[in-house]
Scaffold this motif. Structure first.
Motif, PDB file in Angstrom:
ATOM      1  N   VAL A 129      53.955  50.036   9.721  1.00 52.98           N
ATOM      2  CA  VAL A 129      53.576  48.744   9.131  1.00 52.98           C
ATOM      3  C   VAL A 129      54.312  48.548   7.801  1.00 52.98           C
ATOM      4  CG1 VAL A 129      51.663  47.264   8.406  1.00 52.98           C
ATOM      5  CG2 VAL A 129      51.316  48.921  10.226  1.00 52.98           C
ATOM      6  N   LEU A 133      56.753  45.521   6.791  1.00 53.71           N
ATOM      7  CA  LEU A 133      56.418  44.698   5.623  1.00 53.71           C
ATOM      8  C   LEU A 133      57.624  44.629   4.674  1.00 53.71           C
ATOM      9  CD1 LEU A 133      54.127  43.106   4.392  1.00 53.71           C
ATOM     10  CD2 LEU A 133      53.176  45.229   3.465  1.00 53.71           C
ATOM     11  N   LEU A 136      60.192  42.383   6.184  1.00 58.57           N
ATOM     12  CA  LEU A 136      59.810  40.958   6.037  1.00 58.57           C
ATOM     13  C   LEU A 136      60.143  40.470   4.630  1.00 58.57           C
ATOM     14  CD1 LEU A 136      57.041  39.178   4.845  1.00 58.57           C
ATOM     15  CD2 LEU A 136      58.362  38.306   6.754  1.00 58.57           C
ATOM     16  N   ILE A 152      48.264  46.336  -0.276  1.00 66.87           N
ATOM     17  CA  ILE A 152      48.173  45.509   0.950  1.00 66.87           C
ATOM     18  C   ILE A 152      47.891  46.408   2.160  1.00 66.87           C
ATOM     19  CG2 ILE A 152      49.454  43.976   2.519  1.00 66.87           C
ATOM     20  CD1 ILE A 152      51.011  42.972   0.038  1.00 66.87           C
ATOM     21  N   LYS A 155      44.295  47.701   2.114  1.00 65.36           N
ATOM     22  CA  LYS A 155      43.368  46.651   2.534  1.00 65.36           C
ATOM     23  C   LYS A 155      43.437  46.457   4.062  1.00 65.36           C
ATOM     24  CE  LYS A 155      42.604  41.660   1.964  1.00 65.36           C
ATOM     25  NZ  LYS A 155      42.846  41.268   3.343  1.00 65.36           N
ATOM     26  N   THR A 156      44.676  46.450   4.570  1.00 56.97           N
ATOM     27  CA  THR A 156      44.885  46.236   6.012  1.00 56.97           C
ATOM     28  C   THR A 156      44.236  47.353   6.821  1.00 56.97           C
ATOM     29  OG1 THR A 156      46.981  45.147   5.517  1.00 56.97           O
ATOM     30  CG2 THR A 156      46.654  45.912   7.779  1.00 56.97           C
ATOM     31  N   LEU A 183      47.417  36.062  13.871  1.00 49.10           N
ATOM     32  CA  LEU A 183      48.347  37.164  14.153  1.00 49.10           C
ATOM     33  C   LEU A 183      49.073  36.957  15.479  1.00 49.10           C
ATOM     34  CD1 LEU A 183      46.337  40.365  13.098  1.00 49.10           C
ATOM     35  CD2 LEU A 183      47.993  39.044  11.796  1.00 49.10           C
ATOM     36  N   ARG A 185      50.147  34.008  16.545  1.00 44.91           N
ATOM     37  CA  ARG A 185      50.794  32.679  16.579  1.00 44.91           C
ATOM     38  C   ARG A 185      52.183  32.716  17.216  1.00 44.91           C
ATOM     39  NH1 ARG A 185      51.849  33.490  10.891  1.00 44.91           N
ATOM     40  NH2 ARG A 185      50.031  32.340  10.203  1.00 44.91           N
ATOM     41  N   ASN A 186      52.885  33.825  17.041  1.00 44.64           N
ATOM     42  CA  ASN A 186      54.231  33.904  17.623  1.00 44.64           C
ATOM     43  C   ASN A 186      54.225  34.259  19.109  1.00 44.64           C
ATOM     44  OD1 ASN A 186      55.727  33.400  15.224  1.00 44.64           O
ATOM     45  ND2 ASN A 186      55.225  35.460  14.507  1.00 44.64           N
TER      46      ASN A 186
ATOM     47  N   VAL B   5      45.008  38.049  -0.335  1.00 39.66           N
ATOM     48  CA  VAL B   5      44.155  37.493   0.710  1.00 39.66           C
ATOM     49  C   VAL B   5      44.694  37.732   2.116  1.00 39.66           C
ATOM     50  CG1 VAL B   5      43.066  35.719  -0.727  1.00 39.66           C
ATOM     51  CG2 VAL B   5      45.231  35.228   0.401  1.00 39.66           C
ATOM     52  N   MET B   6      45.963  38.069   2.232  1.00 42.28           N
ATOM     53  CA  MET B   6      46.528  38.270   3.578  1.00 42.28           C
ATOM     54  C   MET B   6      46.672  39.759   3.851  1.00 42.28           C
ATOM     55  SD  MET B   6      49.533  35.462   3.772  1.00 42.28           S
ATOM     56  CE  MET B   6      49.564  34.975   5.469  1.00 42.28           C
ATOM     57  N   ASN B   7      46.447  40.132   5.095  1.00 39.75           N
ATOM     58  CA  ASN B   7      46.731  41.526   5.421  1.00 39.75           C
ATOM     59  C   ASN B   7      48.193  41.655   5.845  1.00 39.75           C
ATOM     60  OD1 ASN B   7      47.055  41.368   8.280  1.00 39.75           O
ATOM     61  ND2 ASN B   7      44.828  41.309   8.531  1.00 39.75           N
ATOM     62  N   ALA B   8      48.630  42.892   5.984  1.00 45.53           N
ATOM     63  CA  ALA B   8      50.053  43.154   6.244  1.00 45.53           C
ATOM     64  C   ALA B   8      50.532  42.457   7.519  1.00 45.53           C
ATOM     65  CB  ALA B   8      50.285  44.658   6.347  1.00 45.53           C
ATOM     66  N   PHE B   9      49.700  42.446   8.542  1.00 44.93           N
ATOM     67  CA  PHE B   9      50.122  41.856   9.814  1.00 44.93           C
ATOM     68  C   PHE B   9      50.284  40.336   9.708  1.00 44.93           C
ATOM     69  CE2 PHE B   9      47.935  45.795  11.176  1.00 44.93           C
ATOM     70  CZ  PHE B   9      49.016  46.418  11.795  1.00 44.93           C
ATOM     71  N   GLU B  10      49.431  39.729   8.905  1.00 41.02           N
ATOM     72  CA  GLU B  10      49.567  38.274   8.700  1.00 41.02           C
ATOM     73  C   GLU B  10      50.891  37.973   8.004  1.00 41.02           C
ATOM     74  OE1 GLU B  10      45.344  36.210   8.053  1.00 41.02           O
ATOM     75  OE2 GLU B  10      45.601  37.986   6.813  1.00 41.02           O
ATOM     76  N   LEU B  11      51.226  38.792   7.027  1.00 39.09           N
ATOM     77  CA  LEU B  11      52.509  38.589   6.337  1.00 39.09           C
ATOM     78  C   LEU B  11      53.677  38.790   7.305  1.00 39.09           C
ATOM     79  CD1 LEU B  11      51.769  40.426   2.963  1.00 39.09           C
ATOM     80  CD2 LEU B  11      52.366  38.019   3.211  1.00 39.09           C
ATOM     81  N   ILE B  12      53.620  39.878   8.064  1.00 39.97           N
ATOM     82  CA  ILE B  12      54.718  40.205   8.985  1.00 39.97           C
ATOM     83  C   ILE B  12      54.892  39.089  10.026  1.00 39.97           C
ATOM     84  CG2 ILE B  12      55.420  41.807  10.818  1.00 39.97           C
ATOM     85  CD1 ILE B  12      54.037  44.031   9.065  1.00 39.97           C
ATOM     86  N   SER B  13      53.768  38.494  10.442  1.00 41.56           N
ATOM     87  CA  SER B  13      53.877  37.459  11.488  1.00 41.56           C
ATOM     88  C   SER B  13      54.591  36.201  10.987  1.00 41.56           C
ATOM     89  CB  SER B  13      52.500  37.119  12.064  1.00 41.56           C
ATOM     90  OG  SER B  13      51.741  36.407  11.119  1.00 41.56           O
TER      91      SER B  13
END
Lengths: 213, 26
Positions: A129, A133, A136, A152, A155-156, A183, A185-186, B5-13
């Protein structure tokens, strides 16, 4: 005049029987044939050999064949089930089937899980992850201090890793996705709903009646 | 500072590389 090309196309490398592909996927025969129009276009932009090379995939996604992306690599890798570095028509149709608006949500959840499970351990671990990240951020020309990235990730994993073993298994992933539908959406491409109107030319030459399949 | 407020997966998406709509665009 209108019937000349069908037999030729069936001999094209990478072409597969639309009837068989329709039986394996969510698409109708007409839709598979329409997807062949798209496939022909994508597979001829760099090397016209009836197969999608990674550069062609990148070119379609980014309008730039040289742009490196960990994410495009992961998607290409998952499309290319034969692991031979080119996507053939069957692989293309089978993979896109998961992205259809009517495809089973479980298939989408599974595909997304495999996207993150880079080492194919059956788990998404923290390093995987973190790597995505960072990719990204780099793709977006953004930087975050390492301690912010770690926060992050803390938290995740505090939210997702309910078994508290430092990794996310399929069940934990499914629970997380249910809580955060964004998550996924794509994982749905609305274009696939109207594929026969977007790429109609093959449909007009179709030899197969969908009502028979 | 704003809370995260966003988790890592939300950012990655948000990655463009994960958005396949480009395959359908001219």
């Amino acid at each position: 005049m209108g019937c000349f090309s069908s037999k030729q196309e069936k001999q094209t490398p990478g072409f597969q029987d639309p009837v068989a592909l329709a039986q394996e996927t969510i698409f109708s025969v007409s839709e598979v044939e329409a997807l062949y129009e798209l496939f022909k276009k994508l597979s001829s932009t760099v090397v016209d050999d009836g197969l999608i090379h990674k550069e062609e995939f990148q070119l379609a996604l980014f309008k730039n064949s040289k742009r490196e992306s960990l994410f495009a690599d992961r998607v290409f890798y998952l499309f290319n089930t034969k692991q031979n570095n080119v996507i053939d028509f069957g692989e293309f149709v089978r993979a896109l089937s998961v992205f259809h608006p009517s495809a089973p949500p479980e298939d989408k959840i599974e595909f997304a899980f495999r996207l993150f499970d880079q080492k194919r351990t059956g788990f998404i671990n923290r390093e995987e992850v973190k790597q995505m990240l960072i990719a990204l951020l780099s793709e977006s020309d953004m930087t975050l201090a390492d301690d912010v990235i770690e926060t992050i990730l803390d938290k995740t994993f505090a939210e997702a890793d309910t078994k508290n073993d430092g990794k996310i298994d399929k069940d934990e992933w499914r629970t997380l996705v249910m809580k955060h539908p964004s998550l996924m959406r794509n994982m749905t491409l609305p274009y696939l709903k109207d594929i026969t109107t977007s790429f109609p030319s093959f449909v007009f030459r179709s030899e197969v009646d969908d009502s028979n399949t | 500072t704003k809370p995260i407020v966003m988790n890592a997966f939300e950012l990655i998406s948000l990655s463009r590389g994960l958005n396949l709509s480009g395959l359908f665009e001219e």
